[in-house]
Design a protein around this motif. Structure first.
Motif, mmCIF file in Angstrom:
data_model
loop_
_atom_site.group_PDB
_atom_site.id
_atom_site.type_symbol
_atom_site.label_atom_id
_atom_site.label_comp_id
_atom_site.label_asym_id
_atom_site.label_seq_id
_atom_site.Cartn_x
_atom_site.Cartn_y
_atom_site.Cartn_z
ATOM 1 N N PHE A 8 -29.171 65.037 3.733
ATOM 2 C CA PHE A 8 -28.392 63.952 4.306
ATOM 3 C C PHE A 8 -27.554 63.284 3.221
ATOM 4 O O PHE A 8 -28.007 63.128 2.096
ATOM 5 C CB PHE A 8 -29.296 62.856 4.888
ATOM 6 C CG PHE A 8 -30.265 63.329 5.928
ATOM 7 C CD1 PHE A 8 -29.826 63.704 7.191
ATOM 8 C CD2 PHE A 8 -31.618 63.394 5.644
ATOM 9 C CE1 PHE A 8 -30.731 64.126 8.156
ATOM 10 C CE2 PHE A 8 -32.530 63.823 6.607
ATOM 11 C CZ PHE A 8 -32.088 64.188 7.860
ATOM 12 N N THR A 9 -26.374 62.879 3.607
ATOM 13 C CA THR A 9 -25.591 61.942 2.808
ATOM 14 C C THR A 9 -25.554 60.664 3.633
ATOM 15 O O THR A 9 -25.133 60.690 4.790
ATOM 16 C CB THR A 9 -24.163 62.462 2.561
ATOM 17 O OG1 THR A 9 -24.253 63.655 1.779
ATOM 18 C CG2 THR A 9 -23.317 61.423 1.832
ATOM 19 N N VAL A 10 -26.035 59.575 3.053
ATOM 20 C CA VAL A 10 -26.064 58.296 3.748
ATOM 21 C C VAL A 10 -25.125 57.329 3.038
ATOM 22 O O VAL A 10 -25.246 57.108 1.834
ATOM 23 C CB VAL A 10 -27.494 57.709 3.799
ATOM 24 C CG1 VAL A 10 -27.489 56.320 4.435
ATOM 25 C CG2 VAL A 10 -28.432 58.636 4.561
ATOM 26 N N PHE A 11 -24.188 56.785 3.807
ATOM 27 C CA PHE A 11 -23.336 55.700 3.328
ATOM 28 C C PHE A 11 -24.083 54.426 3.721
ATOM 29 O O PHE A 11 -24.118 54.054 4.895
ATOM 30 C CB PHE A 11 -21.943 55.793 3.957
ATOM 31 C CG PHE A 11 -21.227 57.063 3.569
ATOM 32 C CD1 PHE A 11 -20.716 57.228 2.294
ATOM 33 C CD2 PHE A 11 -21.086 58.108 4.473
ATOM 34 C CE1 PHE A 11 -20.067 58.405 1.919
ATOM 35 C CE2 PHE A 11 -20.439 59.287 4.118
ATOM 36 C CZ PHE A 11 -19.931 59.436 2.834
ATOM 37 N N THR A 65 -15.804 50.364 0.968
ATOM 38 C CA THR A 65 -15.658 50.956 -0.356
ATOM 39 C C THR A 65 -17.023 51.393 -0.858
ATOM 40 O O THR A 65 -18.010 50.671 -0.705
ATOM 41 C CB THR A 65 -15.057 49.931 -1.341
ATOM 42 O OG1 THR A 65 -13.767 49.544 -0.849
ATOM 43 C CG2 THR A 65 -14.912 50.508 -2.741
ATOM 44 N N VAL A 66 -17.069 52.574 -1.463
ATOM 45 C CA VAL A 66 -18.301 53.032 -2.102
ATOM 46 C C VAL A 66 -18.427 52.253 -3.413
ATOM 47 O O VAL A 66 -17.596 52.390 -4.311
ATOM 48 C CB VAL A 66 -18.283 54.550 -2.362
ATOM 49 C CG1 VAL A 66 -19.510 54.982 -3.162
ATOM 50 C CG2 VAL A 66 -18.207 55.323 -1.036
ATOM 51 N N ILE A 99 -22.268 51.246 0.265
ATOM 52 C CA ILE A 99 -20.963 50.766 0.725
ATOM 53 C C ILE A 99 -21.024 49.272 1.041
ATOM 54 O O ILE A 99 -22.097 48.713 1.247
ATOM 55 C CB ILE A 99 -20.432 51.559 1.945
ATOM 56 C CG1 ILE A 99 -21.407 51.461 3.135
ATOM 57 C CG2 ILE A 99 -20.157 53.003 1.552
ATOM 58 C CD1 ILE A 99 -20.860 52.092 4.423
ATOM 59 N N ASP A 100 -19.836 48.659 1.096
ATOM 60 C CA ASP A 100 -19.755 47.200 1.241
ATOM 61 C C ASP A 100 -19.370 46.728 2.640
ATOM 62 O O ASP A 100 -19.050 45.556 2.836
ATOM 63 C CB ASP A 100 -18.780 46.623 0.218
ATOM 64 C CG ASP A 100 -17.353 47.113 0.392
ATOM 65 O OD1 ASP A 100 -17.072 47.951 1.301
ATOM 66 O OD2 ASP A 100 -16.469 46.670 -0.366
ATOM 67 N N LEU A 114 -25.900 53.491 13.183
ATOM 68 C CA LEU A 114 -26.537 53.965 11.952
ATOM 69 C C LEU A 114 -26.209 55.421 11.668
ATOM 70 O O LEU A 114 -25.935 55.790 10.521
ATOM 71 C CB LEU A 114 -28.043 53.752 12.018
ATOM 72 C CG LEU A 114 -28.494 52.290 12.015
ATOM 73 C CD1 LEU A 114 -30.004 52.201 12.205
ATOM 74 C CD2 LEU A 114 -28.074 51.577 10.739
ATOM 75 N N THR A 115 -26.219 56.270 12.692
ATOM 76 C CA THR A 115 -25.944 57.689 12.454
ATOM 77 C C THR A 115 -24.470 57.947 12.163
ATOM 78 O O THR A 115 -24.117 59.018 11.675
ATOM 79 C CB THR A 115 -26.450 58.572 13.617
ATOM 80 O OG1 THR A 115 -25.867 58.123 14.850
ATOM 81 C CG2 THR A 115 -27.970 58.535 13.702
ATOM 82 N N CYS A 116 -23.610 56.948 12.411
ATOM 83 C CA CYS A 116 -22.211 57.050 11.986
ATOM 84 C C CYS A 116 -22.066 56.791 10.484
ATOM 85 O O CYS A 116 -20.962 56.829 9.950
ATOM 86 C CB CYS A 116 -21.326 56.099 12.790
ATOM 87 S SG CYS A 116 -20.948 56.744 14.433
ATOM 88 N N HIS A 117 -23.189 56.550 9.815
ATOM 89 C CA HIS A 117 -23.220 56.403 8.360
ATOM 90 C C HIS A 117 -23.892 57.605 7.691
ATOM 91 O O HIS A 117 -24.147 57.582 6.491
ATOM 92 C CB HIS A 117 -23.997 55.136 7.963
ATOM 93 C CG HIS A 117 -23.306 53.872 8.340
ATOM 94 N ND1 HIS A 117 -23.331 53.357 9.617
ATOM 95 C CD2 HIS A 117 -22.558 53.017 7.600
ATOM 96 C CE1 HIS A 117 -22.629 52.237 9.650
ATOM 97 N NE2 HIS A 117 -22.142 52.006 8.434
#
Length: 189
Positions: A76-79, A165-166, A181-182, A110-113
């Motif tokens: 998983f990549t989580v933002f 922004t990351v 992310i912010d 949440l899953t859109c992140h």
């Protein structure tokens, strides 16, 4: 119990544990997040529990019953939005999202992140460059985020034009990677 009370209790409970983990963090080159060490041999949930900056995200993941999923093999990549990012949402709206009757909506948000891959920031930057300055990022939740560069920082724009922004990239996990992310990103409304 209000969301703020729940979050305050969670922060107090994890502060001591986070400090102990930080002391033993030497030897890894993972960035610290929320004042806590992030260990590449721990999964996304185990590390997020130690970040004082992600107590709202952890509460939301629990409310959406996504803990077992994000503790799974991945990748998983989580933002990961910070508490300050969630703070941009009104208390009433956030409390409503955490109620059982809003579970489907919270799960989609949440899953859109989340992306079903292990994607480090240099790979994202490469895809942005290869695509002429903007790269579509499909998420597990069915959203499409638009990634672009703002100087040396990666930004993500959701389907509503909201930009995040990351702020901390490449926090390696045993089952993927977290990019802090912010802003909370939302599915199309």
């Amino acid at each position: 119990m209000t969301l703020k009370t729940l979050i305050t209790a969670a922060v107090a409970a994890t502060t001591f544990a986070g400090a102990a983990f930080a002391e033993s963090h030497s030897g890894t080159d993972n960035p610290m997040v929320g004042g806590a060490a992030m260990f590449p041999d721990k999964n996304i949930v185990e590390n997020a529990l130690n970040s004082a900056d992600h107590t709202t995200l952890v509460a939301a993941v629990k409310a959406a019953d996504l803990v077992d999923t994000l503790m799974g093999d991945g990748p998983f990549t989580v933002f990961a939005p910070t508490n300050a990012a969630f703070g941009r949402i009104s208390d009433d709206s956030l409390n409503a999202l955490l109620q059982p009757e809003a579970k489907a909506q919270l799960t989609q948000i949440l899953t859109c992140h989340v992306v079903a891959a292990n994607v480090m920031s240099d790979a994202i930057a490469g895809m942005i460059a290869d695509d002429g300055g903007m790269h579509a990022v499909p998420t597990v939740g069915g959203c499409s985020l638009q990634a672009k560069m703002d100087g040396s920082k990666i930004t993500l724009t959701d389907e509503n034009g909201r930009e995040a922004t990351v702020t901390i990239a490449d926090v390696r996990q045993s089952n993927g990677v977290i990019h802090v992310i912010d802003r909370v990103l939302l599915p199309a409304q």
